[in-house]
Design an enzyme around this catalytic site. Structure first.
Site, PDB file in Angstrom:
ATOM      1  CE  LYS A   1      50.995  49.801  31.051  1.00 20.50           C
ATOM      2  NZ  LYS A   1      52.044  49.295  31.926  1.00 20.50           N
TER       3      LYS A   1
ATOM      4  NE  ARG B   1      49.516  43.414  33.865  1.00 19.92           N
ATOM      5  CZ  ARG B   1      48.619  44.356  33.609  1.00 19.92           C
ATOM      6  NH1 ARG B   1      48.766  45.205  32.612  1.00 19.92           N
ATOM      7  NH2 ARG B   1      47.536  44.456  34.373  1.00 19.92           N
TER       8      ARG B   1
HETATM    9  N1  HH2 Z   1      50.474  47.783  34.010  1.00 15.51           N
HETATM   10  C1  HH2 Z   1      49.217  47.959  34.489  1.00 15.51           C
HETATM   11  C2  HH2 Z   1      48.773  47.242  35.604  1.00 15.51           C
HETATM   12  N2  HH2 Z   1      49.574  46.343  36.213  1.00 15.51           N
HETATM   13  N3  HH2 Z   1      51.632  45.216  36.345  1.00 15.51           N
HETATM   14  C3  HH2 Z   1      52.880  45.017  35.896  1.00 15.51           C
HETATM   15  N4  HH2 Z   1      53.686  44.129  36.495  1.00 15.51           N
HETATM   16  N5  HH2 Z   1      53.382  45.707  34.817  1.00 15.51           N
HETATM   17  C4  HH2 Z   1      52.622  46.641  34.160  1.00 15.51           C
HETATM   18  O1  HH2 Z   1      53.142  47.248  33.194  1.00 15.51           O
HETATM   19  C5  HH2 Z   1      51.289  46.877  34.610  1.00 15.51           C
HETATM   20  C6  HH2 Z   1      50.818  46.142  35.736  1.00 15.51           C
HETATM   21  C7  HH2 Z   1      48.303  48.929  33.830  1.00 15.51           C
HETATM   22  O2  HH2 Z   1      47.528  48.314  32.853  1.00 15.51           O
HETATM   23  P1  HH2 Z   1      46.021  47.812  33.052  1.00 15.51           P
HETATM   24  O3  HH2 Z   1      45.947  46.711  34.074  1.00 15.51           O
HETATM   25  O4  HH2 Z   1      45.448  47.463  31.732  1.00 15.51           O
HETATM   26  O5  HH2 Z   1      45.233  49.072  33.554  1.00 15.51           O
HETATM   27  P2  HH2 Z   1      44.675  49.533  34.974  1.00 15.51           P
HETATM   28  O6  HH2 Z   1      45.835  49.755  35.886  1.00 15.51           O
HETATM   29  O7  HH2 Z   1      43.920  50.801  34.669  1.00 15.51           O
HETATM   30  O8  HH2 Z   1      43.785  48.451  35.518  1.00 15.51           O
END
Ligand code: HH2
Length: 299
Positions: free
Chosen positions: A244, A279
């Site tokens: 992040k 995650r």
């Molecule tokens: N972070 C992201 C997405 N979903 N869900 C939970 N529960 N906790 C988190 O910290 C979290 C999440 C963001 O990461 P990523 O899925 O890699 O990116 P994007 O939102 O751009 O798809």
């Protein structure tokens, strides 16, 4: 339903992680033991996720990536089809489903670990559950679509409730808190109570401080440092720090692909603080981080 037991009185040795009051999560794919921290692999069927956007839209490639993550130590996978990165605009349900379902079907056929679907919409959650998703991961904690809790309750699937200040489109503009740890903790306590009032079993609730969702660098660090406050609510805690932007900022503007060691440090400290699920995108490396962190904490 019984209330989640209170956190036991602090141990004499405060370096030990707090004893997890709920050592397992019941899913339709079976019981997910939480006595060891579970590595949750991220698989985004999106064109625009901040880290793996475009990589896993093809069902065959997604299934291969899923199998590899499981071989590397993932105990669960989180599938998303709507990016929630800062500045992301909402995706309509039909588009989210068009992206998600072929990937979910292929991944479901390829691996046996529990699959969560990262969505804020009850219609998407219901379709995903019908196709074999075992949990719902809602970054809005049931605020975006009030019907989502009822969907999870009816299907008997657990839910991850995450804290976010604002919406993905605006959340990083000017995050403001008086006491970030207190506000995130009381928000999640209230959302857990709302989920239970809607019929979700207490052993089907996971809490998440929402690292990067409407927080400054310092606020993200403070939430990791004081994870014990959230753990004390008595539900398993999931932490998502992987690659992040607060890590990029701490590391002098480091690119998203070069944040693995920063991710590792934050994961180790989250595990020390009592996180039961982490995650991440880099499953093999973070699996090692978790194994060593737990060995030291348990010594
Ligand atoms: N972070 C992201 C997405 N979903 N869900 C939970 N529960 N906790 C988190 O910290 C979290 C999440 C963001 O990461 P990523 O899925 O890699 O990116 P994007 O939102 O751009 O798809």
């Amino acid at each position: 339903m019984a209330s989640p037991p209170r956190q036991p009185a602090p141990e004499a040795d405060s370096r030990l992680p707090p004893a997890g009051p709920r050592p397992a999560l019941r899913t339709r794919a079976g019981t997910l033991a939480l006595d060891r921290t579970v590595v949750v692999g991220v698989l985004n069927a999106t064109p625009d996720s901040f880290s793996d956007g475009g990589l896993h839209q093809d069902p065959g490639r997604a299934a291969a990536a899923a199998a590899q993550m499981v071989a590397e130590g993932a105990g669960m996978l989180d599938l998303g089809a709507e990016s929630t990165r800062p500045g992301a605009v909402p995706v309509p349900a039909d588009e989210e489903l068009r992206r998600l379902l072929p990937v979910l079907r292929a991944v479901r056929a390829a691996v046996r670990v529990p699959l969560s679907v990262d969505t804020m919409k009850s219609s998407v959650a219901e379709a995903a559950i019908a196709e074999g998703a075992d949990l719902v991961n809602d970054v809005s904690a049931g605020r975006q679509d009030p019907a989502l809790f009822a969907s999870c309750a009816a299907a008997g699937v657990p839910i991850v409730l995450m804290h976010m200040q604002g919406t993905p489109a605006t959340m990083q503009a000017e995050p403001r808190y008086g006491d970030v740890v207190g506000e995130v903790t009381s928000f999640l306590a209230e959302r857990a109570a709302a989920a239970r009032a809607a019929g979700i079993a207490p052993e089907g609730i996971v809490l998440d401080p929402g690292i990067g969702f409407g927080k400054t660098v310092g606020q993200n660090c403070r939430l990791i440092r004081r994870l014990d406050a959230l753990v004390a609510l008595g539900y398993p805690v999931l932490v998502g720090v992987s690659r992040k932007s607060f890590l990029g900022r701490l590391l002098g503007g480091r690119d998203v692909g070069a944040r693995l060691f920063g991710t590792a440090a934050a994961v180790a400290l989250a595990v020390a603080g009592g996180a039961k699920l982490v995650r991440v995108h880099d499953v093999a490396a973070i699996h090692d981080v978790v194994v060593v962190s737990e060995a030291v904490l348990g010594a």
